[in-house]
Design a protein around this motif. Structure first.
Motif, PDB file in Angstrom:
ATOM      1  N   ASP A  48       0.577  -1.490   0.097  1.00 39.41           N
ATOM      2  CA  ASP A  48      -0.263   0.199  -0.186  1.00 39.41           C
ATOM      3  C   ASP A  48       1.550   1.030   0.499  1.00 39.41           C
ATOM      4  O   ASP A  48       0.778   2.152  -1.283  1.00 39.41           O
ATOM      5  N   GLN A  52       1.173   3.909  -2.611  1.00 41.25           N
ATOM      6  CA  GLN A  52       0.434   5.365  -2.817  1.00 41.25           C
ATOM      7  C   GLN A  52       0.914   6.496  -2.920  1.00 41.25           C
ATOM      8  O   GLN A  52       1.020   7.205  -3.133  1.00 41.25           O
ATOM      9  N   LEU A  57      -2.721   3.825  -6.357  1.00 38.49           N
ATOM     10  CA  LEU A  57      -3.391   2.824  -5.451  1.00 38.49           C
ATOM     11  C   LEU A  57      -4.875   4.232  -5.318  1.00 38.49           C
ATOM     12  O   LEU A  57      -4.563   4.462  -4.886  1.00 38.49           O
ATOM     13  N   ASP A  59      -7.663   4.692  -3.181  1.00 37.71           N
ATOM     14  CA  ASP A  59      -8.201   4.267  -2.477  1.00 37.71           C
ATOM     15  C   ASP A  59     -10.075   3.969  -1.611  1.00 37.71           C
ATOM     16  O   ASP A  59     -10.968   4.592  -2.699  1.00 37.71           O
ATOM     17  N   ARG A  60      -9.395   3.072  -1.411  1.00 38.08           N
ATOM     18  CA  ARG A  60     -11.426   2.749  -1.056  1.00 38.08           C
ATOM     19  C   ARG A  60     -12.393   3.890  -0.330  1.00 38.08           C
ATOM     20  O   ARG A  60     -13.238   3.251   0.289  1.00 38.08           O
ATOM     21  N   ASN A  61     -11.105   4.391   0.756  1.00 38.58           N
ATOM     22  CA  ASN A  61     -12.210   5.320   0.849  1.00 38.58           C
ATOM     23  C   ASN A  61     -12.507   6.814   0.878  1.00 38.58           C
ATOM     24  O   ASN A  61     -12.513   7.675   0.853  1.00 38.58           O
ATOM     25  N   TYR A  71     -14.627   0.128  -6.522  1.00 35.01           N
ATOM     26  CA  TYR A  71     -14.944  -0.894  -5.973  1.00 35.01           C
ATOM     27  C   TYR A  71     -15.760  -2.008  -5.135  1.00 35.01           C
ATOM     28  O   TYR A  71     -15.893  -3.190  -4.803  1.00 35.01           O
ATOM     29  N   ASP A  75     -15.977  -5.459  -5.464  1.00 33.78           N
ATOM     30  CA  ASP A  75     -16.421  -6.757  -4.736  1.00 33.78           C
ATOM     31  C   ASP A  75     -17.671  -7.858  -4.836  1.00 33.78           C
ATOM     32  O   ASP A  75     -17.050  -8.818  -4.166  1.00 33.78           O
ATOM     33  N   THR A  96      -9.288  -9.173   1.093  1.00 32.38           N
ATOM     34  CA  THR A  96      -9.414  -7.757   0.890  1.00 32.38           C
ATOM     35  C   THR A  96      -8.979  -7.624  -0.494  1.00 32.38           C
ATOM     36  O   THR A  96      -8.213  -9.039  -1.090  1.00 32.38           O
ATOM     37  N   LYS A  98      -7.664  -4.703  -3.878  1.00 36.29           N
ATOM     38  CA  LYS A  98      -7.123  -3.306  -3.965  1.00 36.29           C
ATOM     39  C   LYS A  98      -6.756  -3.031  -5.330  1.00 36.29           C
ATOM     40  O   LYS A  98      -6.186  -4.162  -6.139  1.00 36.29           O
ATOM     41  N   HIS A 115      -4.809 -10.697   1.088  1.00 35.00           N
ATOM     42  CA  HIS A 115      -4.670  -9.453   1.045  1.00 35.00           C
ATOM     43  C   HIS A 115      -4.111  -9.337  -0.916  1.00 35.00           C
ATOM     44  O   HIS A 115      -3.405 -10.004  -1.481  1.00 35.00           O
ATOM     45  N   TYR A 117      -4.226  -7.588  -4.741  1.00 37.92           N
ATOM     46  CA  TYR A 117      -4.194  -6.503  -5.077  1.00 37.92           C
ATOM     47  C   TYR A 117      -4.088  -6.987  -6.780  1.00 37.92           C
ATOM     48  O   TYR A 117      -3.936  -7.989  -7.770  1.00 37.92           O
TER      49      TYR A 117
END
Length: 279
Positions: A48, A52, A57, A59-61, A71, A75, A96, A98, A115, A117
């Motif tokens: 990450d 970043q 990357l 951002d999921r948020n 996403y 998902d 997860t 990403k 995790h 990607y």
């Protein structure tokens, strides 16, 4: 010149305990499942941070509507596979996914502990949602069957890997993150591990009753077509070799399992690609 490494006594003691007490049914895996999770968390944080810093990357948020839509679509695809009832560590690993924004790379990878990607280059390249589901299923298998940690044990040794899992070896952590992400030579799985990941991709997709269980074969077919047209193998084939044999093996496994091979709608893939194209 031979180099000799000394490790703190606590690492030696933990290693000895794992050698004596590990009861995992994966032959050759000394790490416990909890060690997988710890190592995966460390590696994922490093991956990450790397992407970043490059601004790659997603951002999921993020409050960006298209990132959120991308996403949401990804998902839904991933969760159909994870909820197939066939993933052994479905409830133990965080699982997860990403997105790395790089349209030049056709690749995906998973850390120990689940995790995952996926590069935008791979997503935009794929023509069928079953193919993307097949890629995800293949990478899930590498984590679920614990291939990644097994190979890392061979590459680095158990003592070093334990140190990385506990956050005490940042140099090796960076190397592992780069290796998994394909920015170095890539993690070279054994032929048996790749065959098992292909086999389990059929099992996972078959369990969805939604995707064609031979979706991974279609993915490799598309990669073959691109290589024939361009004359150079995609990044994915550099770490996942022998596509012709693997296509045949996946199709044979699908026939053996008698699972669904009709294609699913491409709704989520189309929405995912459309969202990415707007970014």
């Amino acid at each position: 010149m031979k180099r000799f490494f000394s490790y703190p006594l606590w690492i030696v003691a933990v290693t000895g305990t794992l050698l004596l007490s590990s009861c995992d049914d994966n032959e050759g895996v000394i790490f416990s499942v909890q060690d997988d999770i710890k190592l995966g968390q460390q590696v994922a944080r490093e991956v990450d941070s790397t992407y970043q810093a490059k601004g790659q990357l997603l951002d999921r948020n993020s409050t960006n509507a298209d990132v959120q839509k991308a996403y949401a679509s990804l998902d839904r695809i991933l969760n159909r596979v994870l909820n197939s009832g066939k993933v052994k560590y479905r409830n133990e690993f965080p699982w997860t996914v990403k997105i790395i924004k790089d349209d030049t790379v056709l690749n995906a990878f998973a850390t120990p502990g689940g995790h995952m990607y996926v590069y935008t280059g791979l997503i935009k390249f794929l023509e069928d949602e079953d193919y993307l589901a097949g890629v995800l299923a293949h990478e899930i298998a590498h984590a679920d069957r614990r291939h990644s940690v097994r190979q890392l044990q061979r590459d680095y040794g158990i003592a070093i890997l334990l140190s990385v899992a506990l956050g005490n070896d940042p140099g090796t952590l960076k190397q592992i993150a780069a290796q998994l992400g394909g920015t170095l030579a890539g993690l070279k799985f054994s032929r048996d591990a790749e065959t098992e990941a292909d086999t389990y991709s059929v099992t996972y997709l078959g369990g969805t009753s939604y995707y064609a269980c031979d979706g991974a074969a279609g993915f490799f077919m598309q990669l073959n077509q691109q290589e024939q047209q361009q004359g150079t193998p995609p990044e994915f084939l550099s770490t996942h070799p022998d596509p012709d044999n693997r296509i045949a093996n996946i199709e044979q496994e699908a026939q053996k399992q008698g699972c669904k091979t009709t294609t699913a709608p491409d709704t989520d893939l189309n929405e995912l690609k459309a969202a990415l194209n707007r970014l």
